[in-house]
Design an enzyme around this catalytic site. Structure first.
Site, short mmCIF file in Angstrom:
data_model
loop_
_atom_site.label_atom_id
_atom_site.label_comp_id
_atom_site.label_asym_id
_atom_site.label_seq_id
_atom_site.Cartn_x
_atom_site.Cartn_y
_atom_site.Cartn_z
CB THR A 142 -18.84 -2.49 0.56
OG1 THR A 142 -19.18 -3.30 -0.56
CG2 THR A 142 -18.48 -3.39 1.73
CE1 TYR A 147 -12.50 3.24 -8.22
CE2 TYR A 147 -14.88 3.28 -8.59
CZ TYR A 147 -13.76 2.73 -7.96
OH TYR A 147 -13.93 1.69 -7.08
CG ASP A 159 -2.16 0.80 1.08
OD1 ASP A 159 -2.05 2.01 0.76
OD2 ASP A 159 -3.24 0.25 1.27
CG LEU A 170 3.93 -4.67 -7.87
CD1 LEU A 170 2.57 -5.34 -7.95
CD2 LEU A 170 3.99 -3.74 -6.66
CB SER A 201 -8.37 1.78 -6.71
OG SER A 201 -8.96 2.87 -7.40
#
Ligand code: UDP
Length: 325
Positions: free
Chosen positions: A191, A161, A47, A77, A91
């Site tokens: 959510t 987005y 993160d 990564l 995101s």
């Protein structure tokens, strides 16, 4: 809290699944981290803390099965251990966040998804993309089944987005088709739950904090737009089942219990015992008029349906926000 951001990974035994979670310090990523640790995974959380916070995983400090890397997932990564699962959750995710961070939102959905897929490919890991009901835009079909292609304004305030996630779905399936990476796509509907950010602008923290302070609840438009709210534990269970399934096309996960934003505001006032009134504000551009998942697929393929009633979930969420407002 200090969490290790570098250092050698412990040797991972074959029997213990290893999961990489991008966005592990976010609202959903941190709940997913909790669930995977409970289910015996080793978790490597990544993160960059732009919208996530280490507070969300502070209770896991010292857990030997969790390693945290502070990194932007749009950069290469590098993970020096085997990986079985990659869960791509990084995101910005609230309308205010992606208005403030449009380029980072586009980059993490495109370049970040590319890097996370590249990691899964190089490790032979299974990959899950956290996609969104926003890919349906302001939907003309109701409720929304996975087969609906959506109604998105590419150049509106939500375009960064919505289009990033639509690109993310496309590249995920391209990696599946061309590189044979095992992939899953979840389309997440609204959510809520503990660890949402108090000031992220979304309706749940906004209304709860206003109600707890006896301030007016800011209902946008006439409050006749609808949403369907899913408690976070239900959502995470559905996502876990999807990853463990063998289905590679998108699956909606959300709660089909639909209500207007005005009804939702009244419910929050009731549950908090607040003296707040309603104050009407202009409806933001491109705010979807209705949203409700068709979860036939999840019920059938994953034997999943939400079980936490709104009142119970909201009570938990209010308890979380009370000491923080
Ligand atoms: N909303 C509202 N007041 C607020 C914040 C949001 O009436 O203070 C409305 C918003 O216009 C939308 C719904 O609540 O119709 C849900 O907004 P949210 O930002 O949570 O997420 P969205 O579902 O729009 O992505």
């Amino acid at each position: 809290m200090r969490m290790k951001t570098t250092g050698k990974a412990k040797k991972i035994t074959q029997a213990t699944p290893v999961s990489v979670i991008t966005g592990a310090a976010g609202f959903l990523g941190s709940h997913l981290t909790d669930l995977l640790l409970k289910r015996g995974h080793k978790v490597i959380g990544i993160d960059n803390l732009v919208t996530g916070s280490v507070d969300n995983i502070a209770h896991l400090a010292g857990n030997r099965n969790l390693r945290f890397i502070e990194q932007d997932v749009t950069e290469f990564l590098f993970i020096d251990s085997p990986v079985d699962y990659v869960w791509h959750f990084a995101s910005p995710a609230s309308p205010i966040d992606y208005l403030e961070l449009p380029i980072q939102t586009l980059k993490v959905g495109s370049l970040g998804t590319h890097k996370a897929l590249g990691l899964a490919k190089s490790k032979g890991a299974r990959f899950l993309l956290a996609s969104t009901s926003e890919i349906y835009g302001d939907p003309l079909i109701h409720p929304q089944p996975e087969e609906y292609w959506g109604n998105v304004n590419t150049v509106g305030p939500r375009g960064c987005y919505d289009e990033a996630k639509r690109f993310a779905e496309a590249i995920t399936l391209a990696y599946h088709r061309e590189h044979k990476v095992e992939t899953r796509i979840v389309r997440i509907f609204n959510t809520y739950g503990p660890r949402m950010r108090l000031h992220d602008g979304r309706v749940v923290p906004a209304f709860i904090s206003q109600a707890l302070k006896n301030k007016p609840l800011t209902v946008f438009g006439k409050g006749q737009q609808t949403r369907s709210f899913c408690y976070v534990s239900d959502l995470i269970e559905g996502i876990y089942r999807l990853m463990m399934s063998d289905y590679s096309l998108p699956v909606n996960i959300g709660n089909p219990h639909e209500m207007t934003v005005l009804e939702f505001a009244q419910e929050i006032i009731r549950l908090t015992g607040s003296r707040s009134r309603i104050s009407y504000r202009p409806l933001p551009q491109d705010d979807p008029k209705q949203r409700k998942p068709d979860i036939t697929k999840a019920r059938k393929l994953l034997k999943w349906a939400p079980v936490v009633p709104l009142r119970q979930g909201l009570t938990q969420t209010i308890r979380y926000f009370k000491p923080r407002v």
